[in-house]
Design a protein around this motif. Structure first.
Motif, short mmCIF file in Angstrom:
data_model
loop_
_atom_site.label_atom_id
_atom_site.label_comp_id
_atom_site.label_asym_id
_atom_site.label_seq_id
_atom_site.Cartn_x
_atom_site.Cartn_y
_atom_site.Cartn_z
N ALA A 508 48.66 55.98 -96.54
CA ALA A 508 48.87 55.13 -97.71
C ALA A 508 48.57 53.66 -97.45
N SER A 509 48.67 53.20 -96.22
CA SER A 509 48.53 51.77 -95.96
C SER A 509 47.69 51.47 -94.73
N THR A 552 52.94 47.44 -95.51
CA THR A 552 53.69 48.20 -94.52
C THR A 552 55.14 48.36 -94.93
N LEU A 553 55.76 47.26 -95.38
CA LEU A 553 57.16 47.33 -95.77
C LEU A 553 57.36 48.21 -97.00
N ASN A 557 59.75 51.49 -96.78
CA ASN A 557 61.02 51.41 -97.48
C ASN A 557 61.11 52.32 -98.70
N ARG A 558 60.01 52.92 -99.09
CA ARG A 558 60.03 53.71 -100.32
C ARG A 558 60.64 55.10 -100.10
N LEU A 791 54.26 42.31 -89.08
CA LEU A 791 54.57 43.48 -89.88
C LEU A 791 55.62 43.25 -90.96
N LEU A 792 56.37 42.14 -90.89
CA LEU A 792 57.48 41.95 -91.81
C LEU A 792 57.01 41.37 -93.13
N ALA A 793 57.64 41.77 -94.23
CA ALA A 793 57.30 41.22 -95.55
C ALA A 793 58.55 40.69 -96.22
#
Length: 975
Positions: A508-509, A552-553, A557-558, A791-793
């Motif tokens: 997906a990413s 990525t987040l 998280n989904r 990697l953090l959003a």
């Protein structure tokens, strides 16, 4: 077995005094049999999934060079087969609704055709499997055992061995008089199993009766372990697949490739399609190599388990003392290609009971390649692929293999098994399979951002290391069968979900980032600046890092299931430790390390707050926009970076259960970080130089709870996963440095005492222990922090609503180029491709939409002409039907908007003209409706001028559309 050798295979040695193993899947080698059975299932699933695509291509006619099929929709969208893969991906997805509408008119028979053909292939394979035993007997002309057993002694001995093995009495024994080797082979199917003894084995019975018993027991073990079913079914399917799918696919693809490269093809897809076809051929050849290597490895291991079972039933290891033969060296060179190990390897296995429990590097690598090919091959089936079914099926086959291999190695082997090597080789297999499949590179040999491929080894390493270390902790903490079964099932489920989450994230990413679509995320810049207005030029770094990490987040998280697995990664080891505190987890030291990391996190909060305080806007209103977003970003970033850094530190300083300890320490940091956020935000305004938002001293716990909730919601899943990655980096760096020190250090004195491992390390390398606990850990922490930063959003973006408005802020240069690419597809370089693109654009809906715009405009013009023929009123003006003309103007605007939603014109200049003309029509139509909304417009006394003025721009816009149409007609049908 169908491919069994004529001799017993490498056994793993006796495992106890039990005379019976209780059936397949139990006993000394049951776990190994289950693992190889799952790998057989994975391999055959890969072959079946590959058949769908191959048969689909092989059954297709000569490549259709007309844009009348689904290929025409891609051409109409602006795809250039000779262009870059990234550009084609962006252009092809720029109008998803238009593409979906276009493809809806194309019969979806392609993949169904391949699926039906694959079903027929499986039916043929089943028939081959059913008839293979009979064909083999006719071909080899075997004889019943009674023809060579005059006194009945051979039959009695075979019956005795069959009873020892617990085999069905219906198993037949036959003799192959033409084979002089001292071996045997077993073949058949359920209800019709046959053990065929070679003539040389009957001679050996008189000279070496124990060797004879060892060979027969080995073959009976194959029956008991159901190896015959695995081997013969895989043989039947593979032979039918090669004959009916692989060879036709390679022939048809190779013929097209040769025709195109030779210059005899007039298709516009040359040379752009050359690399795609080459990838297809390469995938087919790699599949051949993969199946052969994997099948050979599986059969070798099944032979090893059969030998171990034969020894357990009473066969003497001396039966394996056979000479290697003149071709032993040559056989060792091609060891991986052979389905049976040599005699030396067999004897080594008899002396080493842990050999069958060891994690094999080839098996993990081949499993990873098979999993990657499977997850890509299943994408040919649209609906399951859209729902993530391909990732689930792949994980459901790969994760149990990984779990069983590691669990068996941990519980049975004497050596320490961290799972790191197995996981990394599994991830490397995923990487190689991804490259071979060409799903990320398309028509290019190297992906645009190859650094993202390095995430695939982590996808395999994280669940592998966690599963291995949890299994070791379970072995030390639990004694009863029930608790071990429950803990083992939870271990397997978490491993499954972690592997599935990694595969789904990649699909997906990750793969799109590897393709170079990172510029797409800059579009969120405008989204953030619209939702949180403010001086974003002062926070360029924060905005860039946040938007780059958003995909990525979002993907991590989904999934609630992945979040539960992330929590169980910490809770399950804690529960095991609570059951038996002396299990080696060292919770007290780990908690102390986590507390130290939490204090460092608070110190980082103080530094960040001080830095934000010095640059905060002067009023509360100004702090409510961009500045508030930046504060939230830094809080989330600081907590995650502190957790990952602490995990890297603990993993680098630990020697046992290092990942579990790192995860536990990171969770302590996470909880302390939340507490720090609550205190800092609740007391904001009372902290002096560390006040971020407030100016007046108030205790506001509601603000603290809201901020903690926002941070916690989007970090409860990501922090354990990022911490696990940081732990892998930290442990890898420290162990690499440690090995380098051990290799480069020289002992002070070459005495026998100094050369022993226990005396060598502290005496010869006095600086190793301090070094591994200081600067290497700092280095690993810095690497983990860098990983976290990229990697953090931001939580604010995840929860914001609305759509980005590119006009609300000045986009970056990369964003501007990205938006231009989406707005105006690049013009194809080849004239032939431009011709086909124009023809496809017109035939797939362009002419229809232009006709609808023209009809709406002509209807409005006719109504105006009819109104002009009326007699003016007393005021000298004509009275209009406002409702009718409002409807006609609305139709013009609506058709212009519908045409605007169609594919962009596949030419930069024509697209600008097309877009401008439609925009003018849309604007004029809406202005006309607005003018007629005033009742006075109907009388023309006050609104007539506004109504007529709104229509002035329509004829020029329609004329421009006509010019675009004429240009496209000329391009689609050159003279």
């Amino acid at each position: 077995m169908s491919t069994a050798t004529e001799h017993p295979v490498e056994p793993a040695g006796p495992r106890g005094d039990r005379a019976d193993t209780g059936g397949p899947g139990t006993g000394p080698t049951g776990g190994g049999r289950a693992e190889t059975g799952l790998r057989f299932a994975l391999l055959m699933t890969v072959v079946t999934a590959a058949s769908i695509t191959m048969l689909n291509n092989a059954l297709a006619p000569t490549p259709n060079d007309t844009p009348g099929d689904s290929l025409g929709c891609l051409l109409a969208a602006g795809i250039d087969p000779d262009g870059k893969n990234l550009t084609n991906t962006l252009v092809g997805t720029a109008r998803p609704e238009a593409l979906r509408e276009c493809l809806s008119g194309v019969p979806e028979v392609e993949y169904w055709k391949g699926m039906v053909a694959t079903a027929a292939l499986l039916a043929v394979a089943a028939l081959v499997f059913w008839w293979l035993p009979r064909w083999r007997e006719r071909w080899h002309r075997t004889l019943p055992i009674s023809t060579v057993d005059r006194d009945g002694g051979l039959a009695a001995e075979l019956a005795e061995l069959r009873e020892i093995a617990g085999i069905d009495p219906r198993v037949r024994f036959r003799v192959d008089p033409a084979r002089t080797t001292a071996g045997a082979v077993v073949y058949g199917r359920a209800g019709l199993y046959t053990v065929c003894l070679h003539n040389g084995l009957l001679v050996r019975r008189g000279t070496d009766p124990e060797g004879f018993r060892a060979v027969v027991l080995h073959e009976l073990a194959h029956l008991r372990n159901r190896d015959v079913d695995f081997a013969w079914s895989s043989t039947a399917l593979w032979r039918v697949f090669v004959l009916l799918a692989l060879l036709p696919f390679l022939f048809s693809t190779g013929r097209i490739l040769v025709t195109g490269l030779s210059g005899r093809s007039s298709s516009p897809f040359w040379p752009g399609a050359a690399s795609l076809l080459t990838y297809s051929l390469l995938s087919g050849l790699v599949l051949v190599a993969l199946v052969h290597l994997t099948r050979a490895d599986l059969l070798r291991r099944r032979e090893l388990h059969a030998d171990a079972q034969a020894v357990t039933w009473g066969a003497l290891p001396a039966g394996w003392d056979q000479p290697e033969g003149p071709r032993a060296r040559l056989r060792r060179v091609g060891h991986l290609l052979r389905t049976h190990p040599g005699w030396a390897e067999r004897r080594a296995a008899l002396r080493d009971p842990d050999r069958l429990s060891a994690v094999g590097t080839p098996q993990m690598f081949l499993t990873g390649v098979a999993g990657s090919l499977l997850v890509n091959a299943l994408e040919v089936i649209p609906r399951p692929a859209e729902l993530g079914g391909n990732a689930w099926l792949t994980a459901a086959l790969v994760a149990p293999v990984l779990w069983l291999v590691l669990r068996r190695s941990v519980l049975r082997a004497t050596r320490q098994e961290s799972g790191l090597r197995a996981g990394l080789w599994l991830g490397c297999g995923l990487l190689v399979g991804e490259w071979v499949s060409g799903s990320t590179s398309g028509n290019q040999w190297v992906v645009a951002e190859p650094a993202y491929l390095l995430a695939l080894p982590l996808v395999g390493a994280v669940p592998a290391v966690w599963s291995a270390q949890s299994s070791r902790l379970e072995a030390a903490a639990l004694r009863g069968r029930g608790p071990r079964v429950l803990a083992g099932l939870l271990n397997g489920l978490v491993t499954l979900v972690l592997l599935w989450g990694g595969l789904r994230w990649w699909q997906a990413s990750g793969r799109f980032q590897a393709m170079g679509m990172t510029t797409e995320f800059d579009g969120f810049r405008t989204f953030v600046t619209q939702k949180y207005p403010g001086p974003w030029q002062d926070y360029a770094w924060e905005l860039s890092t946040a938007t780059a990490a958003l995909p990525t987040l979002v993907e991590l998280n989904r999934s609630t299931l992945l979040g539960v697995a992330a929590v169980l990664m910490v809770l399950l080891p804690l529960c095991l430790h609570a059951r038996r505190p002396g299990s080696g987890l060292r919770v007290r030291r780990t908690l102390a390390a986590g507390a130290a990391g939490g204090l460092l996190c608070w110190a980082a909060f103080a530094v960040v707050s001080y830095a934000l305080h010095s640059g905060r806007p002067g009023t509360l209103e100004e702090r409510a926009g961009a500045f508030q977003y930046v504060q939230l970003w830094w809080l989330l970033l600081t907590v995650t970076a502190a957790c990952a850094t602490t995990a890297a530190w603990v993993a680098g300083a630990s020697r046992q259960h290092w990942l579990l300890r790192a995860l536990l320490a990171s969770q302590v940091v996470q909880l302390l970080g939340y507490a720090g956020i609550f205190l800092a935000v609740s007391a904001d305004g009372c902290l002096g130089p560390m006040d971020v938002y407030g100016s007046n001293c108030h205790w506001l716990p509601a603000n603290g709870r809201i901020m903690v909730k926002l941070v916690l919601t989007d970090s409860v899943t990501t922090i354990p996963l990022f911490s696990a990655c940081g732990a892998l980096v930290g442990a890898g760096v420290v162990r690499g440095v440690r090995r380098w020190y051990e290799k480069s250090a020289t002992p002070r004195a070459l005495t026998p005492r100094a050369l022993t491992p226990r005396a060598f390390t502290p005496a010869a390398v006095p600086g190793v222990v301090p070094a591994t606990r200081s600067w290497p850990a700092l280095m690993s922490g810095g690497l983990a922090l860098a990983v976290s930063l990229t990697l953090l959003a931001s939580t604010a973006v995840l929860h914001a609503d609305g759509r980005p408005d590119t006009s609300s802020s000045a986009p970056s240069e990369e964003t501007r180029k990205f938006l231009e690419l989406l707005d105006t597809p690049p013009t194809a370089r080849a004239a032939k491709i431009r011709e086909w693109q124009a023809l496809a654009w017109l035939s797939k809906g362009g002419l229809t939409r232009i006709g609808r715009v023209s009809d709406a405009f002509l209807a409005l013009a006719d109504a105006l002409r009819e109104a002009g023929d009326q007699k003016p009123g007393a005021n000298g003006k004509i009275r209009l039907d406002s409702k009718e003309f409002s409807r006609l103007c609305s139709d013009v605007a609506k058709e212009a908007g519908a045409a605007q939603a169609y594919f962009r014109v596949p030419d930069a200049d024509l697209q600008k003209k097309w877009s401008n003309a439609l925009h003018r029509l849309d604007r004029s139509g809406n202005a006309c409706v607005s003018a007629l909304a005033d009742d006075t417009a109907a009388t023309g006394e006050n609104g007539g001028d506004a109504f007529l003025l709104s229509l002035d721009d329509m004829p020029a816009a329609v004329k421009e559309l006509t010019l675009v149409l004429a240009e496209l007609h000329a391009r689609a049908a050159p003279s």
